[in-house]
Scaffold this motif. Sequence first.
Motif, mmCIF file in Angstrom:
data_model
loop_
_atom_site.group_PDB
_atom_site.id
_atom_site.type_symbol
_atom_site.label_atom_id
_atom_site.label_comp_id
_atom_site.label_asym_id
_atom_site.label_seq_id
_atom_site.Cartn_x
_atom_site.Cartn_y
_atom_site.Cartn_z
ATOM 1 N N GLN A 73 11.980 21.557 32.515
ATOM 2 C CA GLN A 73 12.094 21.329 31.065
ATOM 3 C C GLN A 73 12.471 19.892 30.741
ATOM 4 O O GLN A 73 12.630 19.536 29.584
ATOM 5 C CB GLN A 73 13.143 22.288 30.489
ATOM 6 N N GLU A 74 12.630 19.073 31.789
ATOM 7 C CA GLU A 74 13.059 17.683 31.598
ATOM 8 C C GLU A 74 11.848 16.808 31.263
ATOM 9 O O GLU A 74 11.064 16.473 32.160
ATOM 10 C CB GLU A 74 13.742 17.202 32.885
ATOM 11 N N PRO A 75 11.615 16.448 29.984
ATOM 12 C CA PRO A 75 10.412 15.676 29.608
ATOM 13 C C PRO A 75 10.257 14.411 30.456
ATOM 14 O O PRO A 75 9.148 14.052 30.838
ATOM 15 C CB PRO A 75 10.663 15.325 28.140
ATOM 16 N N LYS A 76 11.374 13.800 30.792
ATOM 17 C CA LYS A 76 11.296 12.561 31.590
ATOM 18 C C LYS A 76 10.556 12.830 32.907
ATOM 19 O O LYS A 76 9.849 11.985 33.432
ATOM 20 C CB LYS A 76 12.705 12.033 31.912
ATOM 21 N N LEU A 77 10.706 14.062 33.406
ATOM 22 C CA LEU A 77 10.081 14.392 34.707
ATOM 23 C C LEU A 77 8.619 14.759 34.519
ATOM 24 O O LEU A 77 7.738 14.190 35.152
ATOM 25 C CB LEU A 77 10.845 15.533 35.382
ATOM 26 N N HIS A 78 8.324 15.667 33.600
ATOM 27 C CA HIS A 78 6.918 16.105 33.562
ATOM 28 C C HIS A 78 6.016 15.182 32.756
ATOM 29 O O HIS A 78 4.788 15.232 32.904
ATOM 30 C CB HIS A 78 6.777 17.568 33.134
ATOM 31 N N SER A 79 6.582 14.269 32.004
ATOM 32 C CA SER A 79 5.671 13.375 31.244
ATOM 33 C C SER A 79 5.178 12.218 32.103
ATOM 34 O O SER A 79 4.310 11.466 31.693
ATOM 35 C CB SER A 79 6.399 12.829 30.013
ATOM 36 N N LYS A 80 5.727 12.094 33.316
ATOM 37 C CA LYS A 80 5.224 11.032 34.208
ATOM 38 C C LYS A 80 3.856 11.458 34.771
ATOM 39 O O LYS A 80 3.112 10.647 35.276
ATOM 40 C CB LYS A 80 6.192 10.827 35.385
ATOM 41 N N ASN A 81 3.571 12.755 34.685
ATOM 42 C CA ASN A 81 2.329 13.275 35.247
ATOM 43 C C ASN A 81 1.175 12.987 34.289
ATOM 44 O O ASN A 81 1.394 12.547 33.156
ATOM 45 C CB ASN A 81 2.475 14.791 35.445
ATOM 46 N N ARG A 82 -0.050 13.247 34.707
ATOM 47 C CA ARG A 82 -1.210 13.049 33.837
ATOM 48 C C ARG A 82 -1.295 14.223 32.859
ATOM 49 O O ARG A 82 -0.632 15.244 33.043
ATOM 50 C CB ARG A 82 -2.499 13.050 34.656
ATOM 51 N N SER A 83 -2.144 14.129 31.878
ATOM 52 C CA SER A 83 -2.448 15.298 31.061
ATOM 53 C C SER A 83 -3.393 16.181 31.876
ATOM 54 O O SER A 83 -4.083 15.704 32.791
ATOM 55 C CB SER A 83 -3.092 14.883 29.743
ATOM 56 N N MET A 84 -3.429 17.447 31.517
ATOM 57 C CA MET A 84 -4.198 18.418 32.308
ATOM 58 C C MET A 84 -5.667 18.003 32.423
ATOM 59 O O MET A 84 -6.299 18.135 33.476
ATOM 60 C CB MET A 84 -4.073 19.790 31.627
ATOM 61 N N ILE A 85 -6.233 17.430 31.359
ATOM 62 C CA ILE A 85 -7.646 17.056 31.361
ATOM 63 C C ILE A 85 -7.939 16.087 32.497
ATOM 64 O O ILE A 85 -9.034 16.087 33.047
ATOM 65 C CB ILE A 85 -8.081 16.426 30.019
ATOM 66 N N ALA A 86 -6.968 15.261 32.866
ATOM 67 C CA ALA A 86 -7.183 14.243 33.897
ATOM 68 C C ALA A 86 -6.789 14.738 35.284
ATOM 69 O O ALA A 86 -6.870 13.982 36.253
ATOM 70 C CB ALA A 86 -6.405 12.979 33.540
ATOM 71 N N ILE A 87 -6.370 16.013 35.382
ATOM 72 C CA ILE A 87 -6.024 16.593 36.695
ATOM 73 C C ILE A 87 -7.058 17.658 37.068
ATOM 74 O O ILE A 87 -7.507 17.737 38.194
ATOM 75 C CB ILE A 87 -4.627 17.237 36.678
ATOM 76 N N GLY A 88 -7.386 18.494 36.071
ATOM 77 C CA GLY A 88 -8.385 19.518 36.347
ATOM 78 C C GLY A 88 -7.780 20.851 36.733
ATOM 79 O O GLY A 88 -8.428 21.703 37.304
ATOM 80 N N GLY A 89 -6.476 21.048 36.465
ATOM 81 C CA GLY A 89 -5.854 22.338 36.698
ATOM 82 C C GLY A 89 -5.646 22.643 38.173
ATOM 83 O O GLY A 89 -5.827 21.783 39.019
#
Length: 332
Positions: free
Chosen positions: A316-332
């Motif tokens: 739930q820590e935005p600082k942690l999961h916002s470093k990742n790409r958006s789903m569109i750029a990962i492909g699930g």
Amino acid sequence: MNNTLTDSFKRKHTYLRISLTERCNLRCTYCMPAEGIPLLPKSHIMAYDEIYTIAKTFVDNGVTKIRLTGGEPLIRKDIPVILEKLASLKVEVAITTNGITIDRHLDTLKKYNIRNINVSLDTLSEGKFKEITRRNQFQKVYQNIILLVENGFNVKINAVLIKDFNEDEIIDFIEMTKELPISFRFIEFMPFDGNKWDLKKMVSYAEIMKKVTSHFSEETVERLQDAENDTSKNYRIKGFKGRFAIISSVTNPFCDSCNRLRLTADGKLKNCLFSATESDILTSLRAGKSIEPIIQKAVLGKFKVRGGMDTLKKLQEPKLHSKNRSMIAIGG
Ligand code: SF4
């Protein structure tokens, strides 16, 4: 299989998901920001022969399954060439698609023996479909799902459940499996860059099962044997032709048996869906350098659980999961 794809927790990675593009002909709210994402220049995206060379390296090291994802993989103009080249490898190839253009590729999929197709469909309501995808393609997707089933493909449907949006359709989705030999998979809403995730919006595994068992009597809900490395927990309503399943990465992560690696459209290796760190394979490939040391280092650097977000608090820590790409750029 040598140890190149074995991590420090002895997990053997036999499944590679390759994102072919960041482009998509839908704009799903949980996948990408409303304004879309800045697209990379074409030169940064893997060409079909580079996809083949990288895929071959993974297959030579033990990968037995490749899933093509996106964005929307079928909008790549060279998809027939990509499928032809991958079909020459000793590997099972599968696709995850939004289903809009499936009908145009049916013969090509059959030609290269691609039988396992996952289609994303988050609602059975045309109005809601337009709301969540920002496009008016419900009928096309639904008809193409039926077309796939009629043509003998193994069809799984993926639905991301979001509170106060499609939670009320759980039973309708399961009723689809009465006559259709499909697997309907409910996915817990997960945090990715730009998707305004909130735990309160997520429909959990426990909540889904509560709805299921309060509608269908306990004895008619059959718990099925999950496959090895399965991300989903599988069920069937007795007498139904199809089944349903739940992918609970948030409330019941399944990382212990993880065998998945991801390659982004710009040739970066992600050792986990949630990992914020990536390893650049494409640049080394284009420089004529060996890519195996990069792959091995990335695999050995894999966290045990969810890219290091091993608790719900961390997730739930935005600082942690916002470093990742958006789903569109990962492909699930
Ligand atoms: S969260 Fe990461 S480690 Fe866990 S199952 Fe998914 S990809 Fe594997």
